[in-house]
Design a protein around this motif. Structure first.
Motif, short mmCIF file in Angstrom:
data_model
loop_
_atom_site.label_atom_id
_atom_site.label_comp_id
_atom_site.label_asym_id
_atom_site.label_seq_id
_atom_site.Cartn_x
_atom_site.Cartn_y
_atom_site.Cartn_z
N GLN A 96 -7.75 14.76 -4.35
CA GLN A 96 -6.81 14.03 -5.17
C GLN A 96 -5.37 14.34 -4.75
O GLN A 96 -4.50 13.46 -4.77
N ASP A 97 -5.10 15.58 -4.38
CA ASP A 97 -3.75 15.94 -3.94
C ASP A 97 -3.38 15.19 -2.66
O ASP A 97 -2.26 14.69 -2.50
N THR A 98 -4.36 15.16 -1.71
CA THR A 98 -4.10 14.44 -0.46
C THR A 98 -3.90 12.95 -0.73
O THR A 98 -3.02 12.30 -0.16
N LYS A 99 -4.75 12.41 -1.60
CA LYS A 99 -4.64 10.98 -1.94
C LYS A 99 -3.28 10.67 -2.54
O LYS A 99 -2.62 9.69 -2.18
N ALA A 100 -2.81 11.54 -3.45
CA ALA A 100 -1.51 11.32 -4.08
C ALA A 100 -0.38 11.42 -3.06
O ALA A 100 0.58 10.64 -3.09
N ALA A 101 -0.49 12.36 -2.13
CA ALA A 101 0.54 12.53 -1.11
C ALA A 101 0.59 11.33 -0.18
O ALA A 101 1.66 10.84 0.20
N VAL A 102 -0.62 10.79 0.20
CA VAL A 102 -0.67 9.62 1.07
C VAL A 102 -0.07 8.41 0.37
O VAL A 102 0.73 7.65 0.95
N GLU A 103 -0.43 8.20 -0.89
CA GLU A 103 0.07 7.02 -1.62
C GLU A 103 1.57 7.11 -1.85
O GLU A 103 2.27 6.10 -1.84
N GLU A 104 2.07 8.33 -2.06
CA GLU A 104 3.52 8.50 -2.21
C GLU A 104 4.23 8.11 -0.91
O GLU A 104 5.27 7.44 -0.93
N HIS A 105 3.66 8.51 0.21
CA HIS A 105 4.25 8.17 1.51
C HIS A 105 4.15 6.67 1.77
O HIS A 105 5.11 6.04 2.25
N LEU A 106 3.00 6.09 1.46
CA LEU A 106 2.82 4.64 1.69
C LEU A 106 3.81 3.81 0.86
O LEU A 106 4.24 2.74 1.27
N ALA A 107 4.15 4.29 -0.33
CA ALA A 107 5.08 3.56 -1.19
C ALA A 107 6.47 3.47 -0.57
O ALA A 107 7.26 2.58 -0.90
N GLN A 108 6.77 4.41 0.37
CA GLN A 108 8.12 4.47 0.95
C GLN A 108 8.15 4.04 2.41
O GLN A 108 9.23 3.77 2.94
N CYS A 109 7.00 3.97 3.09
CA CYS A 109 6.98 3.72 4.53
C CYS A 109 6.26 2.41 4.83
O CYS A 109 5.04 2.30 4.63
N ALA A 110 7.01 1.42 5.31
CA ALA A 110 6.44 0.11 5.60
C ALA A 110 5.48 0.16 6.78
O ALA A 110 4.45 -0.53 6.79
N ASP A 111 5.78 0.98 7.81
CA ASP A 111 4.91 1.05 8.98
C ASP A 111 3.54 1.61 8.63
O ASP A 111 2.50 1.09 9.07
N CYS A 112 3.53 2.68 7.84
CA CYS A 112 2.25 3.27 7.45
C CYS A 112 1.47 2.35 6.51
O CYS A 112 0.23 2.30 6.55
N ARG A 113 2.21 1.62 5.68
CA ARG A 113 1.53 0.64 4.81
C ARG A 113 0.85 -0.42 5.65
O ARG A 113 -0.29 -0.82 5.37
N ALA A 114 1.55 -0.92 6.67
CA ALA A 114 0.95 -1.94 7.55
C ALA A 114 -0.28 -1.38 8.25
O ALA A 114 -1.31 -2.07 8.40
N CYS A 115 -0.20 -0.13 8.69
CA CYS A 115 -1.34 0.50 9.35
C CYS A 115 -2.53 0.61 8.40
O CYS A 115 -3.67 0.34 8.77
N CYS A 116 -2.24 0.98 7.16
CA CYS A 116 -3.31 1.10 6.16
C CYS A 116 -3.93 -0.26 5.87
O CYS A 116 -5.15 -0.38 5.73
#
Length: 230
Positions: A22-42
């Motif tokens: 859950q901690d990793t999931k929260a950290a990933v989603e926090e990053h995705l909310a701010q990073c357009a490149d990683c969101r596109a990759c996801c």
């Protein structure tokens, strides 16, 4: 916890498969909310990006703003419809007024048999002693009678139809001009003037008004009669 893009992309397969804490999931989603490149990759990996929930205050503000927008649009629609209706009414009244002006200046003239004075074609000027010898036709709803006495005499003007007096007007001293209303082309009329010198000048006409204001008032009166059934 601030993670780099390289680390996030290493974690994305596990995140997409749901095999992370859950901690990793929260950290990933926090990053995705701010990073357009990683969101596109996801997204390319076929995983939807979760929308961050709005807090109650923001949601209420959004609902209030949306309601204001709806009300503003509704008022604009109502104002537009009202403006169109007003312009349509004004345009109709203007068109009817212009049509009435043309008709008043050039009314239909119906041919009459010999011995009938057609007031639609020409007004009658005669004397008080002779006016009752004329049979009158009008294609209008009124007849105007003017008597020029010149010596302050009192008298009465009568309007006859089918041999019977249907309207009268008494005057005292001044040169009268009287309008008899409610007439029809289905009847013939006679005018009689009593109490003045037989040589007094009498003018009989339909009294048509051709100016814009008079025709406008005539149109408004007719429209009002239609609306009220009068």
């Amino acid at each position: 916890m601030k993670l780099s893009c390289d680390l996030i992309r290493d974690l994305l397969p596990a995140y997409v498969e749901g095999d992370c804490s859950q901690d990793t999931k929260a950290a990933v989603e926090e990053h995705l909310a701010q990073c357009a490149d990683c969101r596109a990759c996801c997204q390319r990996m076929g995983h939807p990006i979760p929308e961050p929930p709005a807090d109650d205050g923001e949601a209420a503000a959004l609902r209030t703003y949306a309601a204001k927008v709806r009300r503003h649009k509704a008022r604009r629609v109502v104002a537009t419809v009202a403006a169109v209706l007003v312009l349509a009414v004004l345009g109709t009244v203007l068109a009817l007024t212009l049509h009435t002006m043309v008709y008043q200046r050039r009314p239909l003239v119906y041919e009459q048999e010999e011995g009938i004075w057609n007031l639609t074609e020409e007004e009658l000027t005669t004397t008080a002693g002779e006016v009752d010898t004329y049979t009158l036709f009008t294609n209008y709803a009124q007849i105007v009678v003017t008597v020029t006495c010149g010596d302050g005499e009192d008298g009465v003007i009568y309007l006859y139809a089918d041999g019977a007096a249907i309207q009268e007007y008494a005057f005292d001293g001044d040169d009268p001009e009287v309008c008899f209303y409610g007439l029809t082309s289905a009847q013939y009329y006679q005018v009689q003037v009593e109490g003045v010198s037989d040589s007094a000048t009498v003018t009989v006409s339909e009294g048509r008004k051709t100016d814009f204001l008079s025709c406008l008032l005539l149109v408004l009166e007719e429209l009002w009669a239609m609306l009220t059934g009068g």
